[in-house]
Scaffold this motif. Structure first.
Motif, PDB file in Angstrom:
ATOM      1  N   ASP A 155     -38.618 -23.375  28.692  1.00 39.20           N
ATOM      2  CA  ASP A 155     -37.760 -22.484  29.466  1.00 39.20           C
ATOM      3  C   ASP A 155     -38.312 -21.055  29.370  1.00 39.20           C
ATOM      4  O   ASP A 155     -38.884 -20.675  28.336  1.00 39.20           O
ATOM      5  CB  ASP A 155     -36.331 -22.524  28.939  1.00 39.20           C
ATOM      6  N   PRO A 156     -38.165 -20.260  30.417  1.00 42.97           N
ATOM      7  CA  PRO A 156     -38.808 -18.940  30.467  1.00 42.97           C
ATOM      8  C   PRO A 156     -38.487 -18.030  29.282  1.00 42.97           C
ATOM      9  O   PRO A 156     -39.337 -17.225  28.879  1.00 42.97           O
ATOM     10  CB  PRO A 156     -38.282 -18.348  31.779  1.00 42.97           C
ATOM     11  N   GLU A 157     -37.275 -18.134  28.741  1.00 48.58           N
ATOM     12  CA  GLU A 157     -36.941 -17.236  27.631  1.00 48.58           C
ATOM     13  C   GLU A 157     -37.778 -17.511  26.386  1.00 48.58           C
ATOM     14  O   GLU A 157     -37.819 -16.697  25.453  1.00 48.58           O
ATOM     15  CB  GLU A 157     -35.447 -17.306  27.296  1.00 48.58           C
ATOM     16  N   PHE A 158     -38.467 -18.648  26.359  1.00 49.09           N
ATOM     17  CA  PHE A 158     -39.310 -18.994  25.219  1.00 49.09           C
ATOM     18  C   PHE A 158     -40.792 -18.767  25.516  1.00 49.09           C
ATOM     19  O   PHE A 158     -41.663 -19.360  24.875  1.00 49.09           O
ATOM     20  CB  PHE A 158     -39.060 -20.447  24.805  1.00 49.09           C
ATOM     21  N   ASP A 159     -41.082 -17.879  26.468  1.00 52.23           N
ATOM     22  CA  ASP A 159     -42.472 -17.568  26.799  1.00 52.23           C
ATOM     23  C   ASP A 159     -43.272 -17.150  25.562  1.00 52.23           C
ATOM     24  O   ASP A 159     -44.448 -17.503  25.413  1.00 52.23           O
ATOM     25  CB  ASP A 159     -42.543 -16.430  27.829  1.00 52.23           C
ATOM     26  N   ARG A 160     -42.635 -16.394  24.672  1.00 53.99           N
ATOM     27  CA  ARG A 160     -43.346 -15.897  23.490  1.00 53.99           C
ATOM     28  C   ARG A 160     -43.821 -17.042  22.601  1.00 53.99           C
ATOM     29  O   ARG A 160     -44.878 -16.936  21.956  1.00 53.99           O
ATOM     30  CB  ARG A 160     -42.454 -14.936  22.688  1.00 53.99           C
ATOM     31  N   VAL A 161     -43.078 -18.138  22.541  1.00 55.47           N
ATOM     32  CA  VAL A 161     -43.480 -19.285  21.726  1.00 55.47           C
ATOM     33  C   VAL A 161     -44.773 -19.873  22.279  1.00 55.47           C
ATOM     34  O   VAL A 161     -45.722 -20.167  21.532  1.00 55.47           O
ATOM     35  CB  VAL A 161     -42.369 -20.356  21.699  1.00 55.47           C
ATOM     36  N   ALA A 162     -44.841 -20.024  23.591  1.00 53.62           N
ATOM     37  CA  ALA A 162     -46.053 -20.546  24.221  1.00 53.62           C
ATOM     38  C   ALA A 162     -47.216 -19.573  24.067  1.00 53.62           C
ATOM     39  O   ALA A 162     -48.357 -19.986  23.794  1.00 53.62           O
ATOM     40  CB  ALA A 162     -45.788 -20.838  25.692  1.00 53.62           C
ATOM     41  N   GLU A 163     -46.948 -18.273  24.202  1.00 53.82           N
ATOM     42  CA  GLU A 163     -47.994 -17.271  24.028  1.00 53.82           C
ATOM     43  C   GLU A 163     -48.548 -17.303  22.604  1.00 53.82           C
ATOM     44  O   GLU A 163     -49.767 -17.163  22.396  1.00 53.82           O
ATOM     45  CB  GLU A 163     -47.437 -15.879  24.328  1.00 53.82           C
ATOM     46  N   LEU A 164     -47.668 -17.483  21.648  1.00 49.58           N
ATOM     47  CA  LEU A 164     -48.083 -17.534  20.259  1.00 49.58           C
ATOM     48  C   LEU A 164     -49.019 -18.721  20.008  1.00 49.58           C
ATOM     49  O   LEU A 164     -50.064 -18.585  19.369  1.00 49.58           O
ATOM     50  CB  LEU A 164     -46.846 -17.631  19.366  1.00 49.58           C
ATOM     51  N   MET A 165     -48.649 -19.887  20.542  1.00 46.59           N
ATOM     52  CA  MET A 165     -49.516 -21.043  20.382  1.00 46.59           C
ATOM     53  C   MET A 165     -50.869 -20.798  21.041  1.00 46.59           C
ATOM     54  O   MET A 165     -51.919 -21.129  20.473  1.00 46.59           O
ATOM     55  CB  MET A 165     -48.852 -22.303  20.946  1.00 46.59           C
ATOM     56  N   HIS A 166     -50.859 -20.221  22.235  1.00 47.23           N
ATOM     57  CA  HIS A 166     -52.109 -19.909  22.929  1.00 47.23           C
ATOM     58  C   HIS A 166     -52.991 -19.013  22.062  1.00 47.23           C
ATOM     59  O   HIS A 166     -54.193 -19.261  21.885  1.00 47.23           O
ATOM     60  CB  HIS A 166     -51.816 -19.228  24.266  1.00 47.23           C
ATOM     61  N   ASP A 167     -52.396 -17.960  21.510  1.00 46.75           N
ATOM     62  CA  ASP A 167     -53.155 -17.002  20.703  1.00 46.75           C
ATOM     63  C   ASP A 167     -53.737 -17.663  19.455  1.00 46.75           C
ATOM     64  O   ASP A 167     -54.899 -17.424  19.093  1.00 46.75           O
ATOM     65  CB  ASP A 167     -52.266 -15.827  20.297  1.00 46.75           C
ATOM     66  N   LYS A 168     -52.943 -18.490  18.793  1.00 47.58           N
ATOM     67  CA  LYS A 168     -53.375 -19.068  17.524  1.00 47.58           C
ATOM     68  C   LYS A 168     -54.420 -20.160  17.716  1.00 47.58           C
ATOM     69  O   LYS A 168     -55.334 -20.299  16.894  1.00 47.58           O
ATOM     70  CB  LYS A 168     -52.169 -19.599  16.752  1.00 47.58           C
ATOM     71  N   VAL A 169     -54.305 -20.928  18.775  1.00 56.63           N
ATOM     72  CA  VAL A 169     -55.323 -21.947  19.040  1.00 56.63           C
ATOM     73  C   VAL A 169     -56.619 -21.280  19.513  1.00 56.63           C
ATOM     74  O   VAL A 169     -57.716 -21.640  19.081  1.00 56.63           O
ATOM     75  CB  VAL A 169     -54.823 -22.976  20.072  1.00 56.63           C
ATOM     76  N   THR A 170     -56.494 -20.276  20.358  1.00 53.80           N
ATOM     77  CA  THR A 170     -57.676 -19.569  20.855  1.00 53.80           C
ATOM     78  C   THR A 170     -58.431 -18.884  19.726  1.00 53.80           C
ATOM     79  O   THR A 170     -59.672 -18.889  19.691  1.00 53.80           O
ATOM     80  CB  THR A 170     -57.263 -18.535  21.922  1.00 53.80           C
ATOM     81  N   SER A 171     -57.700 -18.303  18.773  1.00 47.78           N
ATOM     82  CA  SER A 171     -58.328 -17.601  17.652  1.00 47.78           C
ATOM     83  C   SER A 171     -58.918 -18.548  16.610  1.00 47.78           C
ATOM     84  O   SER A 171     -59.724 -18.126  15.785  1.00 47.78           O
ATOM     85  CB  SER A 171     -57.311 -16.682  16.970  1.00 47.78           C
ATOM     86  N   VAL A 188     -44.946 -27.947  19.324  1.00 44.59           N
ATOM     87  CA  VAL A 188     -43.640 -27.354  19.001  1.00 44.59           C
ATOM     88  C   VAL A 188     -42.605 -27.954  19.937  1.00 44.59           C
ATOM     89  O   VAL A 188     -42.863 -28.147  21.135  1.00 44.59           O
ATOM     90  CB  VAL A 188     -43.665 -25.817  19.166  1.00 44.59           C
ATOM     91  N   TYR A 189     -41.434 -28.229  19.372  1.00 45.21           N
ATOM     92  CA  TYR A 189     -40.335 -28.796  20.158  1.00 45.21           C
ATOM     93  C   TYR A 189     -39.046 -28.110  19.743  1.00 45.21           C
ATOM     94  O   TYR A 189     -38.782 -27.896  18.552  1.00 45.21           O
ATOM     95  CB  TYR A 189     -40.239 -30.298  19.885  1.00 45.21           C
ATOM     96  N   VAL A 190     -38.231 -27.752  20.736  1.00 46.81           N
ATOM     97  CA  VAL A 190     -36.906 -27.180  20.482  1.00 46.81           C
ATOM     98  C   VAL A 190     -35.920 -27.848  21.428  1.00 46.81           C
ATOM     99  O   VAL A 190     -36.184 -27.971  22.638  1.00 46.81           O
ATOM    100  CB  VAL A 190     -36.887 -25.651  20.731  1.00 46.81           C
ATOM    101  N   SER A 191     -34.799 -28.288  20.887  1.00 50.20           N
ATOM    102  CA  SER A 191     -33.720 -28.787  21.741  1.00 50.20           C
ATOM    103  C   SER A 191     -32.466 -27.978  21.471  1.00 50.20           C
ATOM    104  O   SER A 191     -32.244 -27.505  20.349  1.00 50.20           O
ATOM    105  CB  SER A 191     -33.438 -30.277  21.479  1.00 50.20           C
ATOM    106  N   ILE A 192     -31.667 -27.783  22.504  1.00 49.23           N
ATOM    107  CA  ILE A 192     -30.366 -27.125  22.374  1.00 49.23           C
ATOM    108  C   ILE A 192     -29.335 -28.009  23.058  1.00 49.23           C
ATOM    109  O   ILE A 192     -29.509 -28.404  24.223  1.00 49.23           O
ATOM    110  CB  ILE A 192     -30.381 -25.719  22.998  1.00 49.23           C
TER     111      ILE A 192
END
Length: 399
Positions: free
Chosen positions: A8-24, A32-36
């Motif tokens: 969901d868009p409000e969790f963009d930072r979670v996806a960005e974080l994974m991108h940064d950490k895998v790229t580095s 990562v999985y989150v359910s509400i």
């Protein structure tokens, strides 16, 4: 590096974080999985199954989650309690008569689940081959005298938890803990969680890499310092010392070779050898977060879930030499302020149950928010290098 899955868009930072950490390169591969309220709001993965980048991390990639396995084994025992087949306050010996030896006659089922039964490790000598003989190793624990009166203190049962609770499940259900999980948890929830891999070298399994220091489950150095009679924590330090001698934590071995071996992957250690992806672990933890139901399947009633959050111990856990609140089957988040516990980034929560695995795997149920969080990776981390807290903060900051 591309992030696969959806969020969901409000969790963009979670996806960005994974991108940064895998790229580095900080992450090799992860999910990562989150359910509400039972619905997935984050289900992402990226990276590689190996450091050679020969095989991409896929939707169904699984990896050893180490002690994240304990959260699933605890659920198995709770399901038996929910069905009325186990009384959490009954003596263990009601279901396992041989357990009533050497001062354990009054030890209760809840003590097994709350790391307070007094069997945090085997009496030396110990090696990994002893533990791999599950019937023999379990019988040794049943015959062993507790290191304290059950229920009076707690010390994380890092290596013995799975043997103890797995045997309880076997005695009551007639199934091994791995089979019970497959038939009655993972199967109904369509959850990729496996305890005892049939094919230990399946293409689905990612290579797990130790943390840069040493990578194995370990006890903090402060917990194993020489005892000082004037030290108010001398008893706790002695328990830690003995635990190191009688568990996986103190064994000298090549962690890269051990944790990727067929013997380890095939073993049904209910506290250590589970293999999963974040979606599989998250669907299981959703049961605790969503009033007992996940994927349209109800595994627990609300009264049983309420038992999880009844504090069994609060104070310095001898294994970690840090403050922990133990409920029934899970650690509980601090109630008012952050604490320097095993996961110091945890925010206070009145109904948050959790545990984690060596290297960083997370398994959290925040029942107050109806939220489950899971994170798994194949590059183990430790200390300030751990990334689980970064993902955790990104998720909570998005709420």
């Amino acid at each position: 590096m591309e992030i696969h899955g959806r969020w969901d868009p409000e969790f963009d930072r979670v996806a960005e974080l994974m991108h940064d950490k895998v790229t580095s390169g900080d992450e090799v591969g992860a999910s990562v999985y989150v359910s509400i309220d039972g619905e997935p709001v984050v289900d992402i993965w990226s990276g590689w199954k190996d450091k050679e980048h020969s095989s991409a991390w896929e939707s169904d990639t699984i990896v050893n989650v180490f002690s994240g396995s304990k959260t699933v084994t605890s659920l198995a025992v709770l399901m038996l309690a929910d069905r009325g087949e186990v009384d959490l306050h009954a003596p263990v010996a009601r279901y396992w008569p041989e357990f009533a030896r050497n001062g354990k006659e009054g030890a209760e089922v809840r003590h097994l689940l709350a790391h307070s039964v007094g069997l945090p490790a085997w009496e030396p000598p110990f090696d990994i081959n002893l533990a791999l003989d599950i019937p023999g190793a379990t019988a040794r624990l049943a015959a062993q005298a507790p290191w304290w009166k059950p229920g009076t203190r707690a010390s994380y049962h890092a290596s013995s938890f799975g043997h103890l609770n797995g045997e309880l499940v076997r005695r009551v259900s007639g199934k091994s803990i791995g089979q019970f999980i497959a038939d009655e948890i993972a199967g109904p929830l369509r959850a990729d969680f496996h305890l005892g891999l049939d094919d230990p070298f399946s293409a689905k399994v990612a290579t797990v890499y130790p943390a840069p220091e040493d990578g194995g489950p370990r006890i903090p150095k402060s917990a194993t310092a020489p005892s000082d009679p004037e030290d108010g924590l001398a008893v706790e330090r002695e328990i830690s010392r003995r635990t190191r001698l009688g568990s996986f934590s103190g064994q000298k071995r090549d962690p890269l070779a051990l944790y990727n071996s067929a013997a380890w992957r095939q073993a049904e250690f209910g506290g250590s050898t589970g293999h999963a992806n974040a979606r599989g672990l998250g669907r299981i933890m959703t049961v605790l977060a969503n009033n007992g139901t996940s994927q349209g399947v109800t595994l627990l009633g609300r009264d049983t879930i309420a038992e999880v959050f009844k504090e069994q111990f609060a104070g310095i856990d001898s294994y970690y030499m840090k403050p922990i609140r133990w409920g029934i089957g899970y650690a509980l988040a601090p109630q008012r302020n952050k604490e320097k516990g095993p996961l110091p980034f945890l925010r206070p929560g009145s109904r948050t149950a959790y545990w984690y695995g060596t290297g960083g795997a997370l398994s959290i149920a925040d029942a107050e928010r109806g939220m489950a969080i899971s994170y798994v990776m194949n590059q183990c981390q430790s200390g300030r290098g751990s990334m689980n807290g970064l993902y955790y903060d990104a998720i909570y900051d998005a709420l």
